[in-house]
Design a protein around this motif. Structure first.
Motif, mmCIF file in Angstrom:
data_model
loop_
_atom_site.group_PDB
_atom_site.id
_atom_site.type_symbol
_atom_site.label_atom_id
_atom_site.label_comp_id
_atom_site.label_asym_id
_atom_site.label_seq_id
_atom_site.Cartn_x
_atom_site.Cartn_y
_atom_site.Cartn_z
ATOM 1 N N SER A 37 0.826 -1.203 0.000
ATOM 2 C CA SER A 37 0.000 0.000 0.000
ATOM 3 C C SER A 37 0.862 1.255 0.000
ATOM 4 O O SER A 37 2.079 1.201 0.154
ATOM 5 C CB SER A 37 -0.923 0.002 1.225
ATOM 6 N N THR A 39 0.833 4.952 2.059
ATOM 7 C CA THR A 39 0.220 5.587 3.231
ATOM 8 C C THR A 39 0.590 7.054 3.314
ATOM 9 O O THR A 39 1.684 7.461 2.899
ATOM 10 C CB THR A 39 0.651 4.888 4.533
ATOM 11 N N LEU A 46 -1.539 7.682 11.147
ATOM 12 C CA LEU A 46 -2.008 7.312 9.827
ATOM 13 C C LEU A 46 -3.230 8.143 9.454
ATOM 14 O O LEU A 46 -4.204 8.206 10.196
ATOM 15 C CB LEU A 46 -2.362 5.821 9.779
ATOM 16 N N ILE A 48 -4.361 8.187 5.836
ATOM 17 C CA ILE A 48 -5.029 7.443 4.773
ATOM 18 C C ILE A 48 -4.096 6.371 4.218
ATOM 19 O O ILE A 48 -2.877 6.563 4.158
ATOM 20 C CB ILE A 48 -5.488 8.400 3.648
ATOM 21 N N GLU A 49 -4.673 5.241 3.865
ATOM 22 C CA GLU A 49 -3.924 4.152 3.239
ATOM 23 C C GLU A 49 -4.636 3.785 1.939
ATOM 24 O O GLU A 49 -5.847 3.576 1.926
ATOM 25 C CB GLU A 49 -3.858 2.937 4.152
ATOM 26 N N THR A 51 -4.702 1.238 -1.429
ATOM 27 C CA THR A 51 -4.240 0.006 -2.074
ATOM 28 C C THR A 51 -4.998 -0.184 -3.380
ATOM 29 O O THR A 51 -6.082 0.376 -3.580
ATOM 30 C CB THR A 51 -4.478 -1.221 -1.176
ATOM 31 N N PRO A 86 -8.358 7.406 10.796
ATOM 32 C CA PRO A 86 -7.623 6.831 9.660
ATOM 33 C C PRO A 86 -8.593 6.287 8.610
ATOM 34 O O PRO A 86 -9.595 5.655 8.937
ATOM 35 C CB PRO A 86 -6.804 5.707 10.304
ATOM 36 N N LYS A 88 -9.085 4.060 5.056
ATOM 37 C CA LYS A 88 -8.524 3.070 4.143
ATOM 38 C C LYS A 88 -9.374 3.033 2.875
ATOM 39 O O LYS A 88 -10.590 2.923 2.941
ATOM 40 C CB LYS A 88 -8.475 1.691 4.798
ATOM 41 N N GLN A 90 -9.534 1.217 -0.996
ATOM 42 C CA GLN A 90 -9.045 0.205 -1.933
ATOM 43 C C GLN A 90 -9.606 0.518 -3.316
ATOM 44 O O GLN A 90 -10.807 0.728 -3.487
ATOM 45 C CB GLN A 90 -9.468 -1.179 -1.474
ATOM 46 N N ASN A 106 -12.681 -5.017 5.619
ATOM 47 C CA ASN A 106 -11.971 -4.351 6.723
ATOM 48 C C ASN A 106 -12.470 -2.927 6.928
ATOM 49 O O ASN A 106 -11.747 -2.062 7.419
ATOM 50 C CB ASN A 106 -10.463 -4.343 6.439
ATOM 51 N N GLU A 108 -13.050 -0.720 4.760
ATOM 52 C CA GLU A 108 -12.402 0.238 3.883
ATOM 53 C C GLU A 108 -13.382 0.719 2.812
ATOM 54 O O GLU A 108 -14.303 0.003 2.426
ATOM 55 C CB GLU A 108 -11.172 -0.381 3.213
#
Length: 246
Positions: A37, A39, A46, A48-49, A51, A86, A88, A90, A106, A108
């Motif tokens: 990922s 980040t 954290l 934002i992440e 992927t 945070p 996430k 995808q 998860n 996200e």
């Protein structure tokens, strides 16, 4: 919020193949790439992440995820309170940008982007959907005036392109200056020749509010050029330019 479609995303992976140049990495020290990922963090927190799925993309996956994170960076600098928890995200391939609010396994956000090897297009599409995710984080419920949210997200995405062009324009690196020109050019292309309605927005909105509210989920109206809906999408781009000039 505006699309209720269930989507199952396979094992997500964003391998870094080294396509993000060192000068670009140095320009955004808050952004890190690892083998799964990209980040964005601030003082160890954290924010934002990002992927990508395991599809075959036109552009390198680390480059797509990195440019998405740069959009989050400039937005965070402007409205840090929107990143209260945070986030996430995808990304999966589709024909045009869209966000799925049913969330992934998860919790996200699931963002769909059209496949393109043009960095400004990727950043613009991601910026739109990031706007929806941030509004969802702040509001926590569906927006009955979705047309305004769509306008805001269009404006946010164009503004992000302009801010990234300014960030890269500060560098002495030739590649980053080229990026600055690309992003600035794309923002101008998106601007089109939008002009406010002759009667002014208050009166125009009073006449079109019922239509905008009832048709807020009919995305085909934008493509068909139906005036009220289409005008607010393009108006969002105009608003972005007005804001950026201040």
């Amino acid at each position: 919020m505006f699309l209720l479609v269930f989507s199952t995303v396979p094992g997500l992976e964003c391998k870094s193949y080294g396509f993000v140049p060192p000068a670009e990495l140095q320009a955004f020290p808050m952004i890190k790439i690892n083998n799964k990922s990209v980040t964005l963090s601030n003082d160890g927190k954290l924010l934002i992440e990002v992927t990508l799925d395991n599809s075959i993309w036109s552009a390198p996956t680390d480059e797509i995820a990195f440019h998405s994170a740069t959009v989050a960076y400039v937005v965070y600098k402007a409205i840090p309170f929107a990143f209260s928890t945070p986030m996430k995200i995808q990304i999966s391939k589709w024909d045009h940008p869209r966000i799925l609010f049913n969330r992934g396994p998860n919790n996200e956000y699931l963002v769909l982007l059209g496949d393109s090897n043009q960095a400004p297009y990727i950043a613009f599409g991601f910026g739109q959907e990031l706007g929806h995710a941030l509004i969802d984080n702040l509001n926590g419920s569906a927006d009955p005036q979705l047309w305004f949210e769509e306008t805001f997200c269009e404006a946010l995405a164009v503004w992000a392109l302009q801010q990234l062009a300014l960030e890269w324009g500060k560098s002495k690196d030739g590649n980053l200056k080229f990026y600055a020109q690309m992003f600035s050019s794309e923002a101008k292309n998106l601007h089109y020749n939008t002009k406010p309605p002759s009667e002014g927005y208050p009166l125009w909105f009073a006449k079109n509010r019922k239509f905008l509210t009832e048709k807020c989920n009919d995305r085909e109206l934008e493509n068909e050029g139906h005036f009220p809906y289409f005008h607010f999408f393009k108006g969002g781009r105009l608003a972005a330019f007005i804001i950026s000039e201040q």
